[in-house]
Design an enzyme around this catalytic site. Structure first.
Site, PDB file in Angstrom:
ATOM      1  N   HIS A  41       0.835  -1.207   0.000  1.00  0.00           N
ATOM      2  CA  HIS A  41       0.000   0.000   0.000  1.00  0.00           C
ATOM      3  C   HIS A  41       0.875   1.265   0.000  1.00  0.00           C
ATOM      4  O   HIS A  41       0.737   2.125  -0.862  1.00  0.00           O
ATOM      5  CB  HIS A  41      -0.911  -0.021   1.230  1.00  0.00           C
ATOM      6  CG  HIS A  41      -1.842   1.153   1.320  1.00  0.00           C
ATOM      7  ND1 HIS A  41      -3.163   1.081   0.949  1.00  0.00           N
ATOM      8  CD2 HIS A  41      -1.643   2.438   1.710  1.00  0.00           C
ATOM      9  CE1 HIS A  41      -3.735   2.263   1.110  1.00  0.00           C
ATOM     10  NE2 HIS A  41      -2.834   3.109   1.577  1.00  0.00           N
ATOM     11  N   GLU A  42       1.770   1.339   0.952  1.00  0.00           N
ATOM     12  CA  GLU A  42       2.605   2.544   1.056  1.00  0.00           C
ATOM     13  C   GLU A  42       3.516   2.676  -0.157  1.00  0.00           C
ATOM     14  O   GLU A  42       3.784   3.773  -0.629  1.00  0.00           O
ATOM     15  CB  GLU A  42       3.426   2.536   2.351  1.00  0.00           C
ATOM     16  CG  GLU A  42       2.585   2.548   3.632  1.00  0.00           C
ATOM     17  CD  GLU A  42       1.491   3.605   3.642  1.00  0.00           C
ATOM     18  OE1 GLU A  42       1.665   4.672   3.015  1.00  0.00           O
ATOM     19  OE2 GLU A  42       0.439   3.360   4.267  1.00  0.00           O
ATOM     20  N   HIS A  60       1.670   4.364  -2.924  1.00  0.00           N
ATOM     21  CA  HIS A  60       1.735   5.827  -2.776  1.00  0.00           C
ATOM     22  C   HIS A  60       3.110   6.337  -3.229  1.00  0.00           C
ATOM     23  O   HIS A  60       3.221   7.366  -3.897  1.00  0.00           O
ATOM     24  CB  HIS A  60       1.556   6.222  -1.310  1.00  0.00           C
ATOM     25  CG  HIS A  60       0.138   6.193  -0.815  1.00  0.00           C
ATOM     26  ND1 HIS A  60      -0.887   6.831  -1.461  1.00  0.00           N
ATOM     27  CD2 HIS A  60      -0.411   5.613   0.293  1.00  0.00           C
ATOM     28  CE1 HIS A  60      -2.018   6.640  -0.770  1.00  0.00           C
ATOM     29  NE2 HIS A  60      -1.753   5.901   0.281  1.00  0.00           N
ATOM     30  N   HIS A  95       3.425   6.761  -6.886  1.00  0.00           N
ATOM     31  CA  HIS A  95       2.720   7.981  -7.300  1.00  0.00           C
ATOM     32  C   HIS A  95       3.656   9.194  -7.142  1.00  0.00           C
ATOM     33  O   HIS A  95       3.665  10.106  -7.959  1.00  0.00           O
ATOM     34  CB  HIS A  95       1.487   8.139  -6.407  1.00  0.00           C
ATOM     35  CG  HIS A  95       0.371   8.962  -6.987  1.00  0.00           C
ATOM     36  ND1 HIS A  95      -0.753   9.263  -6.265  1.00  0.00           N
ATOM     37  CD2 HIS A  95       0.205   9.548  -8.190  1.00  0.00           C
ATOM     38  CE1 HIS A  95      -1.570  10.000  -7.027  1.00  0.00           C
ATOM     39  NE2 HIS A  95      -1.011  10.184  -8.183  1.00  0.00           N
TER      40      HIS A  95
HETATM   41 ZN   LIG Z   1      -3.119   5.199   1.792  1.00  0.00          ZN
END
Ligand SMILES: [Zn+2]
Length: 676
Positions: free
Chosen positions: A467-468, A471, A474
């Site tokens: 998940h991290e 990010h 991105h």
């Molecule tokens: Zn998040």
């Protein structure tokens, strides 16, 4: 003073020079940077030339660069490696920084210039990104009242002040009610069913409170295990009722009136600024755009998930019934769900952990990024770091071009806050020929290695890392001109797409084969375990979905209409819940009076975004599943239209460019096993 924060860093890749920064450098650096940023703003305002995009918006966008760098270093340290001194500095500089940004937001001359550009935008021939920057800045002023007359402005400030007090009071009441309650158990037989660790924690809590026996509270780490494992039903009922009647007891901490006052004030504020409701005001800057769209989204999902939710409910109720419970109640739900889960999956962390050694998982993440986006990660040892545990990487593309610096800080320690997050030390932007590449960091609190064992992650920690890292992609792949539109600077209900979609690879055999190998034997994770992980991740998803939808609908009910005539909080709540309730109502309970997300935190008119983000990531991942999870064509589309684009276009436009259509709920229903 020779202050490294105020000089050119002269470091490799312009990274933060942690080793020579001392705490005493921060405050003077902030003061100096603020002074200079003020001069920059003054020179924009005092420019005698007619306002243009370049001399106003672009100039403003690239002002205050030093503040941003110092802030990112300082506040990241305050989260990941803090101490009393840093916290004290934070208390001193935070008001200075908010005063500085308020001064800008209330600067009339500056607004007049931006407004001129906004109203004459045709003559500047702006590209899409420039238009987004213009609109973002213009709206930031207008949504703060810049277009109101003086009397209205005073009114707006009054409402803002009142709302600040009300929401603060709301939170304080919830906290007071949470802290006021304790369940004291003196009879050891009443602890039946609870795991040893939970009992120990309850004993410790009793010691802390200088009480005999065992103490349980309404804090999640105490409350949740009790509701999950305690065999004693009357005690579960007692604790559940206490939990759900917080700030709803007609005492001095009661929040019913605060709820009504908050929604009325928000409505009044929205009207003053020209919006029909608070939800219209909030959603203007969200991918979902309007309350109508959010409501139809929630109701559409509700219609499709309802039968699955009822099936789930019946399954758990049947387990309870076999145990002699004829009237299945809220306080039975988690308890019997756990029993059913154990029976169906018997999946515990200890069985999975040997397959998830941290180093292997991290390499897996890197390999997947290489397969999808051609990124190469090389650990480097010539970059300053703020703690020895931090690992640093140089990220390049397939031609060896420098893309980003990546920091990873994995283990808990004193001075690091809980949880996991992605952040940055330097943002990405372009000026002339220069493309300033970003410095991205992820900070986690994973299981530490011991003398005899490496760091072995739970499956939950594995998905957190993915998940991290999503990010982080991105951030690292950002490729825009303006820093405030770069990377994760996107609408709030769009920012979780890159992170959540990346989690999907953890559930795919093809991806797991790359990294999920037993740390001793090197054996790949057995397919049957993978299937179990998948199945258990969908366990009772119908009921969970229903719960999320009920909160989203309640939020929209409070904020998506005119609240003037709402008089009774509980009655109104029951109406909003009417289509989503599986359990009988409990008269002495109320959700709204302790619904801090929407009445204290920033989730008002935004609770829907949890489900929205899931719909987005499932729909987007479906594109990969259709053509293969490592398909280059899809990955490139995702990179070019989403990961690199930040907030340079409206999210729905970006999404449609990637997917060729708007997202639909079908992929999520399929993934979560909620169809038919
Ligand atoms: Zn998040």
């Amino acid at each position: 003073m020779n202050n490294p924060l105020l000089q050119n860093f002269n470091t490799k890749y312009d990274t933060a020079p942690f080793s020579i920064i001392e705490n005493k450098h921060f405050k003077p650096a902030f003061l100096d940077a603020i002074k200079n940023a003020k001069l920059e703003v003054d020179s924009i305002v005092n420019n005698s030339n007619q306002p243009t995009f370049k001399n106003t918006l672009e100039a403003l966008e690239f002002s205050g660069e030093k503040i941003n760098r110092i802030s990112s270093i300082f506040f990241n340290l305050n989260s990941a490696e803090t101490n009393d001194e840093i916290q004290k500095i934070a208390q001193e500089v935070s008001p200075l920084l908010s005063e500085f940004s308020n001064d800008i937001r209330l600067n009339k001359e500056l607004f007049e210039r931006i407004k001129f550009v906004f109203e004459n935008k045709e003559q500047f021939h702006l590209n899409k990104e420039q238009f987004m920057l213009l609109e973002k800045n213009y709206k930031a002023f207008v949504r703060n009242g810049a277009n109101l007359d003086e009397i209205e402005k005073i009114k707006l400030r009054k409402i803002d002040k009142k709302l600040a007090q009300l929401t603060l009071q709301f939170g304080e009441n919830v906290l007071a009610e949470t802290n006021a309650y304790e369940l004291i158990i003196n009879d050891v037989s009443q602890l039946k069913g609870l795991p040893e660790g939970v009992i120990e924690a309850a004993k410790l809590l009793a010691d802390e409170k200088e009480t005999e026996g065992w103490v349980f509270t309404l804090d999640y780490p105490s409350y949740v295990p009790f509701m999950t494992y305690a065999d004693n039903r009357p005690l579960r009922e007692k604790l559940a009722k206490a939990f759900a009647s917080k700030a709803f007891q007609n005492n001095k901490y009661d929040n019913q009136n605060n709820v009504l006052e908050i929604v009325r004030s928000r409505h009044e504020r929205a009207n003053l600024l020209g919006y029909p409701t608070h939800a219209h005001f909030v959603l203007e800057e969200r991918m979902a755009e309007t309350p109508e769209k959010v409501k139809s989204f929630l109701n559409d999902l509700l219609k499709k998930a309802k039968s699955a939710a009822k099936n789930d409910f019946n399954k758990v109720a049947a387990v309870a019934k076999a145990d002699g419970i004829l009237k299945f109640q809220k306080w039975d739900s988690t308890y019997y769900a756990e029993k059913l889960k154990k029976k169906l999956f018997d999946l515990d962390d200890e069985k999975l952990k040997p397959y998830f050694q941290l180093e292997n998982v991290l390499n897996g993440v890197f390999t997947i990024s290489q397969l999808l986006y051609d990124l190469q990660f090389e650990e480097v040892f010539d970059i300053d770091k703020y703690h020895n545990d931090v690992k640093t990487f140089k990220v390049t593309d397939k031609h060896g071009e420098f893309i980003a610096v990546f920091y990873a800080d994995f283990f808990p320690r004193k001075g690091k806050r809980n949880g996991a997050w992605m952040t940055s030390y330097k943002s990405q932007w372009k000026k002339g020929k220069e493309n300033s590449r970003p410095h991205i960091s992820i900070v986690c609190n994973f299981t530490k290695p011991t003398n005899t064992k490496p760091s072995l992650l739970t499956f939950n920690e594995v998905t957190t890392l993915f998940h991290e890292f999503g990010h982080a992609l991105h951030g690292m792949l950002a490729n825009t001109t303006y820093p405030n539109l770069s990377g994760t600077n996107v609408y709030w209900d769009f920012v979780e797409l890159p992170s959540q979609i990346f989690e999907n690879w953890c559930f795919e055999k093809e991806a797991l084969n790359l990294f999920a190998k037993h740390y001793k034997t090197g054996e790949s994770i057995p397919m049957q375990l993978v299937q179990k992980i998948k199945d258990s991740s969908n366990f009772l998803e119908g009921m969970a979905t229903m719960r999320q939808l009920s909160f989203g609908l309640l939020d929209m009910a409070w904020h998506g209409g005119d609240p003037t005539n709402i008089l009774n909080v509980k009655e109104f709540e029951n109406q909003a819940f009417a289509d989503t309730q599986l359990f009988p109502d409990v008269a002495e309970n109320c959700m709204s009076t302790s619904f801090s997300h929407i009445f204290q935190g920033g989730y008002s008119s935004g609770y829907y975004s949890y489900k929205w983000a899931e719909v987005l990531d499932a729909d987007a991942f479906e594109a990969f599943k259709e053509k293969g999870i490592f398909n280059k064509e899809i990955a490139t589309k995702f990179k070019e239209n989403i990961l690199s684009k930040g907030g340079t276009s409206k999210p729905m436009e970006l999404y449609k460019k990637f997917r060729g259509k708007e997202p639909s709920v079908d992929a999520l229903l399929k993934r979560a096993g909620l169809t038919g």
